[in-house]
Design a protein around this motif. Structure first.
Motif, mmCIF file in Angstrom:
data_model
loop_
_atom_site.group_PDB
_atom_site.id
_atom_site.type_symbol
_atom_site.label_atom_id
_atom_site.label_comp_id
_atom_site.label_asym_id
_atom_site.label_seq_id
_atom_site.Cartn_x
_atom_site.Cartn_y
_atom_site.Cartn_z
ATOM 1 N N GLN A 176 0.815 -1.194 0.000
ATOM 2 C CA GLN A 176 0.000 0.000 0.000
ATOM 3 C C GLN A 176 0.856 1.256 0.000
ATOM 4 N N LYS A 223 -6.602 -0.222 5.239
ATOM 5 C CA LYS A 223 -7.995 -0.627 5.185
ATOM 6 C C LYS A 223 -8.073 -2.053 5.669
ATOM 7 N N ARG A 249 -9.059 -5.757 6.651
ATOM 8 C CA ARG A 249 -9.864 -6.787 6.018
ATOM 9 C C ARG A 249 -10.999 -7.184 6.949
ATOM 10 N N HIS A 256 -0.847 -9.006 1.207
ATOM 11 C CA HIS A 256 -2.102 -8.403 0.747
ATOM 12 C C HIS A 256 -3.243 -8.707 1.710
ATOM 13 N N ASP A 316 -4.616 -6.896 3.846
ATOM 14 C CA ASP A 316 -5.553 -5.795 4.059
ATOM 15 C C ASP A 316 -6.523 -5.615 2.893
ATOM 16 N N ARG A 317 -6.368 -6.376 1.836
ATOM 17 C CA ARG A 317 -7.288 -6.283 0.708
ATOM 18 C C ARG A 317 -8.650 -6.845 1.088
ATOM 19 N N GLU A 318 -9.648 -6.467 0.321
ATOM 20 C CA GLU A 318 -10.997 -6.943 0.601
ATOM 21 C C GLU A 318 -11.088 -8.461 0.492
ATOM 22 N N ASP A 319 -10.310 -9.035 -0.420
ATOM 23 C CA ASP A 319 -10.333 -10.487 -0.574
ATOM 24 C C ASP A 319 -9.232 -11.170 0.218
ATOM 25 N N GLY A 365 -6.204 -11.071 -0.239
ATOM 26 C CA GLY A 365 -5.135 -11.528 -1.120
ATOM 27 C C GLY A 365 -5.439 -12.822 -1.839
ATOM 28 N N TYR A 379 -4.775 -12.699 -5.499
ATOM 29 C CA TYR A 379 -3.349 -12.614 -5.820
ATOM 30 C C TYR A 379 -2.722 -14.004 -5.886
ATOM 31 N N ARG A 427 -3.767 -4.399 -9.820
ATOM 32 C CA ARG A 427 -4.659 -4.532 -8.656
ATOM 33 C C ARG A 427 -3.897 -4.729 -7.351
ATOM 34 N N TYR A 428 -2.799 -5.454 -7.423
ATOM 35 C CA TYR A 428 -2.082 -5.800 -6.192
ATOM 36 C C TYR A 428 -0.690 -5.159 -6.120
#
Length: 552
Positions: free
Chosen positions: A46, A56, A58, A148, A150-153, A155, A158, A198-199
């Motif tokens: 990030q 952000k 998760r 990753h 903290d991503r919505e998914d 990671g 990824y 995206r990542y």
């Protein structure tokens, strides 16, 4: 007969599909945040322009055992390790006495009306590149475990993309149908595009992903024209028939051969990357997460140099002599130019990317010197560069995860608080400058010996790159790892157990193949001998200074 290569391609592809099929992470009422996302992991991926952005969190997904993101990581690691075991067993069954020819061949009609086959097989060079890819992927997954989070998914996407990319990487090295090679060559762009866009890192990651895609697609379209031309003239897409000395392609008009050679070469030069079509790489690597950069520079770029050896040299031997000196000149520019720009970088990710432009100059120089020593060194360089650069990118990734910055000026005195991290950084850096005793030295030495036999002048000019490599690597290490430790780094954690497991195999391979590279050379040399045999007449002509080559 066991379809080794089909299984090696299918296994990670199945893993990617399974991960994509996992239930989507849903935000529960109230939007509770997962408590297990560390601040360091949140900063990783990030941070842009040296500053970590707000995290952000998760959404919570329940217990760890029911967390789709954690399940995705475990599945990705499991499938990648299974692929590594499969490829390792395949390698053990490889007959080194026949390493110059294709083994584990499979040929099945795919689109019979157009003469397109699903055809795969490996010689010694393809085998070591597939093995390198299979080794790097699980290490990247392990290193990026929390990258990753903290991503919505969490990671999940990824890790699915990494496995999809692994399937494409194995496929592109194994393909022995030119059209199938082109399909893998182009399809592998899709997962990389999303892994960067995206990542990736920073606000410009979408632009970097688009630049990567446009450059690669442009080269791919040029190659597609050449692929069609090869089929029209040769009547087949099968590489084994196209390289047959008695085949239709062998009797091709010299002018046509040069144009077809150029169509393939431009695509491979972009992918490699060579100057002046290299500019996408520093941008893409600088905006990538460290794991993506490892696969981008450590594996994907090798497709370009592998393609030069496999397709340009072996399908168009009569055209090679016409391009030798232009390619040698471009290689020398890449070596010196990439090294000079690396010295001036303030971002470690971009610095490593520019060093790779220089290193790939050595590889292409070795390929087009057309001597056995130089081409063996170039093939070995592909493998050793993947391990050395992979270790360097991963260590820089660990620093970014801790501080949220890739800028050199934000570090200093790290070796006092994180000696293991600094030690790995030093070994990877010294490998990057080809220190004797580490794997890249053997590769570089063979390239120099072969190039000097071809012509002493390019060897002398290329030696400038070695001097500059010592400068950019040691200066980066001095500024980041030595000197007084800033207050903000006084509590910088050293390598964790997971991070140690991610880099230790690479360090071991760098040292092992630096001390004893013979196992790799035993596999590579017969394949190189076959390539040189195809160029025997050209080699003699070039060595004698005849720019026109020998056409029989």
């Amino acid at each position: 007969m066991i379809p080794w290569l089909t299984l090696a391609i299918a296994l990670p592809a199945i893993g990617a599909a399974v991960i994509w099929a996992l239930p989507r992470i849903k935000t529960p009422a109230g939007g509770a945040a997962a408590a297990d996302v560390s601040a360091a992991a949140a900063a990783s991926g990030q941070a842009g322009a040296g500053t970590a952005t707000a995290t952000k969190a998760r959404p919570a997904t329940g217990s760890a055992s029911g967390d789709p993101a954690l399940t995705a990581k475990r599945l990705a690691l499991g499938f990648s390790l299974a692929t590594l075991v499969l490829v390792a067993v395949m390698a053990l069954n490889f007959d080194t006495s026949r390493a110059g020819g294709l083994q584990f061949e499979e040929v099945h009609p795919w689109i019979p009306h157009f003469g397109i086959h699903y055809a795969v097989g490996v010689d010694g060079i393809a085998l070591v590149l597939i093995l390198m890819s299979a080794i790097l992927v699980p290490l990247v997954i392990l290193a990026a475990w929390n990258e990753h989070a903290d991503r919505e998914d969490g990671g999940r996407g990824y890790f699915a993309l990494i496995l999809a990319l692994e399937a494409m990487m194995i496929g592109v090295f194994a393909a022995t149908d030119v059209f199938l090679f082109y399909v893998f060559f182009e399809v592998m762009l899709i997962p990389v595009y999303f892994m960067i866009g995206r990542y990736g890192r920073g606000a410009d990651r979408a632009k970097a992903a688009m630049k990567f895609l446009l450059y690669s697609l442009a080269g791919g379209l040029i190659m597609l024209v050449a692929v069609i031309g090869v089929y029209v003239i040769g009547g087949t897409f099968l590489w084994t028939e196209l390289t047959d000395p008695g085949g239709a392609l062998a009797a091709i008009d010299p002018a046509t051969a040069r144009w077809l050679f150029l169509g393939f070469f431009i695509a491979f030069a972009i992918k490699a990357p060579m100057w002046p079509v290299h500019t996408w790489l520093p941008t893409a690597a600088g905006s990538s997460s460290p794991g993506t950069a490892v696969l981008l520079v450590g594996v994907l770029d090798k497709v370009g140099t592998y393609g030069m050896l496999r397709y340009c040299l072996e399908m168009f031997p009569a055209a090679v002599s016409w391009f030798v000196w232009p390619v040698v000149a471009l290689s020398l520019v890449s070596i010196v130019y990439g090294a000079i720009l690396a010295i001036g970088q303030s971002d470690m990710m971009r610095l490593i990317a520019y060093t790779s432009v220089s290193h790939f100059g050595f590889i292409t120089l070795g390929i087009f010197a057309l001597t056995q020593q130089a081409q063996a060194g170039a093939a070995l360089y592909m493998v050793n560069h993947g391990f050395a650069t992979g270790a360097l990118f991963l260590v820089v990734g660990f620093l970014i995860a801790r501080q949220g910055s890739a800028r050199i000026e934000d570090y200093g005195g790290v070796q006092k608080v994180a000696p293991k991290l600094a030690g790995v950084f030093l070994i990877a850096g010294l490998a990057g400058l080809a220190l004797p005793g580490l794997a890249p030295f053997v590769s570089e030495f063979l390239v120099f010996v072969g190039v000097y036999a071809f012509n002493p002048v390019p060897a002398v000019i290329a030696a400038v790159g070695v001097v500059l490599a010592a400068l950019y690597i040691l200066w980066m290490y001095q500024r980041t790892m030595t000197g007084p430790t800033p207050e903000k780094l006084s509590k910088l954690p050293d390598l964790s157990a997971r991070e140690t497991w991610a880099v230790a195999p690479l360090v071991a391979l760098i040292i092992a193949f630096g001390v004893y590279p013979q196992p790799l050379l035993n596999v590579i040399n017969p394949a190189v001998e076959r390539t040189v045999e195809a160029e025997t007449g050209t080699e003699v002509a070039v060595a004698d200074g005849d720019a026109e080559g020998v056409e029989e």
